[in-house]
Design an enzyme around this catalytic site. Structure first.
Site, PDB file in Angstrom:
ATOM      1  N   SER A  21      -3.889  10.730  -5.512  1.00 19.69           N
ATOM      2  CA  SER A  21      -4.184  12.419  -6.124  1.00 19.69           C
ATOM      3  C   SER A  21      -4.624  12.531  -5.183  1.00 19.69           C
ATOM      4  CB  SER A  21      -5.357  11.926  -7.338  1.00 19.69           C
ATOM      5  OG  SER A  21      -4.571  11.181  -9.107  1.00 19.69           O
ATOM      6  N   GLY A  49      -1.106  10.310  -9.378  1.00 22.96           N
ATOM      7  CA  GLY A  49      -0.643  10.761 -10.510  1.00 22.96           C
ATOM      8  C   GLY A  49      -1.697  11.147 -11.531  1.00 22.96           C
ATOM      9  N   GLU A  74       5.125   1.779  -8.236  1.00 20.45           N
ATOM     10  CA  GLU A  74       6.081   2.799  -8.833  1.00 20.45           C
ATOM     11  C   GLU A  74       7.070   1.838  -8.451  1.00 20.45           C
ATOM     12  OE1 GLU A  74       6.025   6.362  -7.585  1.00 20.45           O
ATOM     13  OE2 GLU A  74       3.979   7.097  -8.902  1.00 20.45           O
ATOM     14  N   ASN A  86       4.930  11.669   0.035  1.00 20.49           N
ATOM     15  CA  ASN A  86       5.877  10.679  -0.792  1.00 20.49           C
ATOM     16  C   ASN A  86       6.171  11.684  -1.643  1.00 20.49           C
ATOM     17  OD1 ASN A  86       7.228   9.502  -2.012  1.00 20.49           O
ATOM     18  ND2 ASN A  86       5.670   7.900  -3.189  1.00 20.49           N
ATOM     19  N   HIS A 117       5.617  -0.044  -3.063  1.00 20.59           N
ATOM     20  CA  HIS A 117       4.683   1.502  -4.137  1.00 20.59           C
ATOM     21  C   HIS A 117       5.003   0.416  -5.188  1.00 20.59           C
ATOM     22  CE1 HIS A 117       3.230   4.554  -5.663  1.00 20.59           C
ATOM     23  NE2 HIS A 117       3.400   5.319  -4.413  1.00 20.59           N
ATOM     24  N   LYS A 142       8.898  11.199  -4.057  1.00 19.39           N
ATOM     25  CA  LYS A 142       8.999  11.111  -4.687  1.00 19.39           C
ATOM     26  C   LYS A 142      10.387  10.927  -4.985  1.00 19.39           C
ATOM     27  CE  LYS A 142       4.500   9.096  -6.288  1.00 19.39           C
ATOM     28  NZ  LYS A 142       3.812   9.235  -6.948  1.00 19.39           N
ATOM     29  N   GLU A 170      -3.764   1.903  -2.884  1.00 21.49           N
ATOM     30  CA  GLU A 170      -3.374   3.545  -3.140  1.00 21.49           C
ATOM     31  C   GLU A 170      -4.079   2.706  -4.767  1.00 21.49           C
ATOM     32  OE1 GLU A 170      -0.046   5.868  -2.520  1.00 21.49           O
ATOM     33  OE2 GLU A 170       1.158   4.531  -3.196  1.00 21.49           O
TER      34      GLU A 170
HETATM   35  P1  13P Z   1       0.128  11.330  -6.353  1.00 22.39           P
HETATM   36  O1  13P Z   1      -0.824  12.019  -5.104  1.00 22.39           O
HETATM   37  O2  13P Z   1       0.777  12.061  -6.867  1.00 22.39           O
HETATM   38  O3  13P Z   1      -1.355  10.383  -7.176  1.00 22.39           O
HETATM   39  O4  13P Z   1       0.252  10.187  -6.165  1.00 22.39           O
HETATM   40  C1  13P Z   1      -0.166   9.254  -5.191  1.00 22.39           C
HETATM   41  C2  13P Z   1       1.471   7.966  -4.532  1.00 22.39           C
HETATM   42  O5  13P Z   1       1.938   7.075  -5.484  1.00 22.39           O
HETATM   43  C3  13P Z   1       1.816   8.365  -3.316  1.00 22.39           C
HETATM   44  O6  13P Z   1       2.382   7.339  -2.449  1.00 22.39           O
END
Ligand code: 13P
Length: 254
Positions: free
Chosen positions: A213, A174, A98, A8, A96, A10, A168
């Site tokens: 992560s 992150g 976010e 992803n 997601h 982003k 997740e």
């Molecule tokens: P990270 O791997 O940067 O923690 O992000 C995970 C994520 O949100 C994948 O959709």
């Protein structure tokens, strides 16, 4: 079932960077990988078509990060399922954390998107997960259970096999703080049981990915768990070397 590892991206990578990243993956990943693992990348909307032109005759799948559920109309700034299909998307991330937190995406919108994607022939990757506060208050399973139920309300059994769920935990995204494999497995098994209640034995064919992560050095522990069928990778999917290592390391333990 064949595990899925999806990057992803982003809101990272412009067209030049995105095309160079995917070209790098095609060079770095040995062809035998694809027999046993599905590999997908989710660039931003504007990079979907340029990336599609590179992956269309390769085994790498294309995923979108979001979609709108209406077919067409006066929805400035939105992108439809038909549009995603026209640029070769096989998957679309939905809900997601976010998007839920920063853009007010509700369970109802997530549900509408999932049903529309399934009807339109794109496999949704439904993201669920608890915040740190919710985990510390012992509410993880309640929160995740609620999100899964609400997202899958009214989904027909006949389309269940196309659903992908991604657990997740918000506190792991992150932060560099990955869930312990057993911690993740507990939630994955719980999600699998909900899927069994909804769809019976078909639940065993639904991929449940872990995200948060994921790195080359923790993917093996995660992939050894029974109900972890792949990963949704953020930060580490932005570098050819890291993402390739994640895929290759996963291959060693499945
Ligand atoms: P990270 O791997 O940067 O923690 O992000 C995970 C994520 O949100 C994948 O959709």
């Amino acid at each position: 079932m064949k595990p899925l590892i999806c990057g992803n991206w982003k809101m990272h990578k412009d067209v030049y960077e995105a095309t160079s990243l995917v070209k790098g993956l095609l060079v770095e990943l040995p062809s035998e990988v694809y027999r046993r693992i599905e590999v997908a990348v989710a660039p931003s909307y504007v990079c979907l078509y340029p990336v599609h032109l590179i992956v269309e005759d390769t085994p790498i799948f294309l995923a979108a990060q979001n979609v709108y559920y209406e077919k067409e109309g006066a929805y400035t700034g939105e992108v439809s399922i038909g549009m995603l299909k026209s640029v070769g998307c096989s998957y679309c991330i939905v809900g997601h954390s976010e998007r839920r937190k920063l853009f007010g995406e509700t369970d109802t919108a997530v549900n509408l998107k999932i049903k529309a994607l399934l009807d339109g022939g794109i496999a949704p990757i439904l993201c669920v997960g608890e915040t740190l506060e919710e985990r510390e208050a012992g509410k993880t399973l309640d929160v995740v259970g609620h999100q899964v139920f609400e997202a899958l309300k009214g989904v027909k059994i006949s389309s269940a096999k196309d659903i992908v769920v991604a657990y997740e935990p918000v506190w792991a995204i992150g932060t560099g703080r990955v869930a312990h494999p057993e911690q993740a497995q507990e939630v994955h098994a719980f999600i699998r049981n909900i899927l069994k209640d909804l769809f019976g034995d078909l639940a065993n064919d639904i991929k449940i990915l872990y995200g948060g992560s994921v790195k080359p050095d923790n993917i093996k522990g995660l992939m050894r768990e029974r109900d972890i069928n792949g990963a949704l990778v953020g930060g580490a999917s932005l570098k050819v070397r890291d993402f390739s290592e994640i895929v290759i390391n996963a291959l060693e333990v499945i």
